[in-house]
Motif scaffolding. Structure first.
Motif, short mmCIF file in Angstrom:
data_model
loop_
_atom_site.label_atom_id
_atom_site.label_comp_id
_atom_site.label_asym_id
_atom_site.label_seq_id
_atom_site.Cartn_x
_atom_site.Cartn_y
_atom_site.Cartn_z
N SER A 63 0.80 -1.22 0.00
CA SER A 63 0.00 0.00 0.00
C SER A 63 0.84 1.28 0.00
O SER A 63 0.32 2.36 -0.29
N VAL A 64 2.14 1.16 0.33
CA VAL A 64 2.96 2.38 0.40
C VAL A 64 4.13 2.36 -0.57
O VAL A 64 4.88 3.34 -0.65
N LYS A 65 4.30 1.28 -1.30
CA LYS A 65 5.41 1.19 -2.25
C LYS A 65 5.34 2.33 -3.26
O LYS A 65 4.28 2.62 -3.81
N GLY A 66 6.49 2.94 -3.48
CA GLY A 66 6.55 4.05 -4.42
C GLY A 66 6.19 5.40 -3.81
O GLY A 66 6.38 6.43 -4.46
N ARG A 67 5.66 5.39 -2.60
CA ARG A 67 5.27 6.65 -1.93
C ARG A 67 6.09 6.91 -0.67
O ARG A 67 6.36 8.06 -0.34
N PHE A 68 6.44 5.85 0.05
CA PHE A 68 7.18 5.98 1.31
C PHE A 68 8.60 5.46 1.12
O PHE A 68 8.85 4.52 0.37
N THR A 69 9.53 6.08 1.85
CA THR A 69 10.93 5.66 1.81
C THR A 69 11.47 5.59 3.23
O THR A 69 11.40 6.58 3.98
#
Length: 120
Positions: A63-69
């Motif tokens: 759900s957060v891949k590509g948005r959270f680091t």
């Protein structure tokens, strides 16, 4: 004894960004696995992102891949979570954890008190 203190939460509009920080003290090594988890009202705690192997391995919830680091700094005793393109469904209490495996909350030994993230 390990102490974890989160900061950086707040309220933001959808599409905005926040950066969470977790200051770790005590017996935390650069190789200690650390992670971010979140819990929304009425829902179970879920893994968001984790980092291990001295930062060489990272895990993210779909759900957060590509948005959270997730990243570490300060000789490994500071954990960060850069959150971009935030969505209302990201609203939750976010917790920092240490000493576990991947995104499995039950394997972590140490937890912070949490920081609230609200996306409207």
């Amino acid at each position: 004894h390990v102490q974890l203190v989160e900061s950086g939460g707040g309220s933001v509009q959808a599409g905005g960004s926040l950066r969470l920080s977790c200051a770790a003290s005590g017996y935390i090594r650069s190789t200690t696995s650390m992670g971010w988890f979140r819990q929304a009202p009425g829902k179970e705690r879920e893994g968001v992102a984790a980092i291990s192997n001295g930062g060489r391995t990272t895990y993210y919830a779909d759900s957060v891949k590509g948005r959270f680091t997730i990243s570490r700094g300060g000789a490994g005793n500071t954990l960060y979570l850069q959150m971009d393109s935030l969505k209302p469904e990201d609203t939750a209490m976010y917790y920092c954890a240490a000493g576990g495996l991947g995104l499995t909350a039950g394997t972590y030994n140490y937890w912070g008190q949490g920081t609230q993230v609200t996306v409207s």
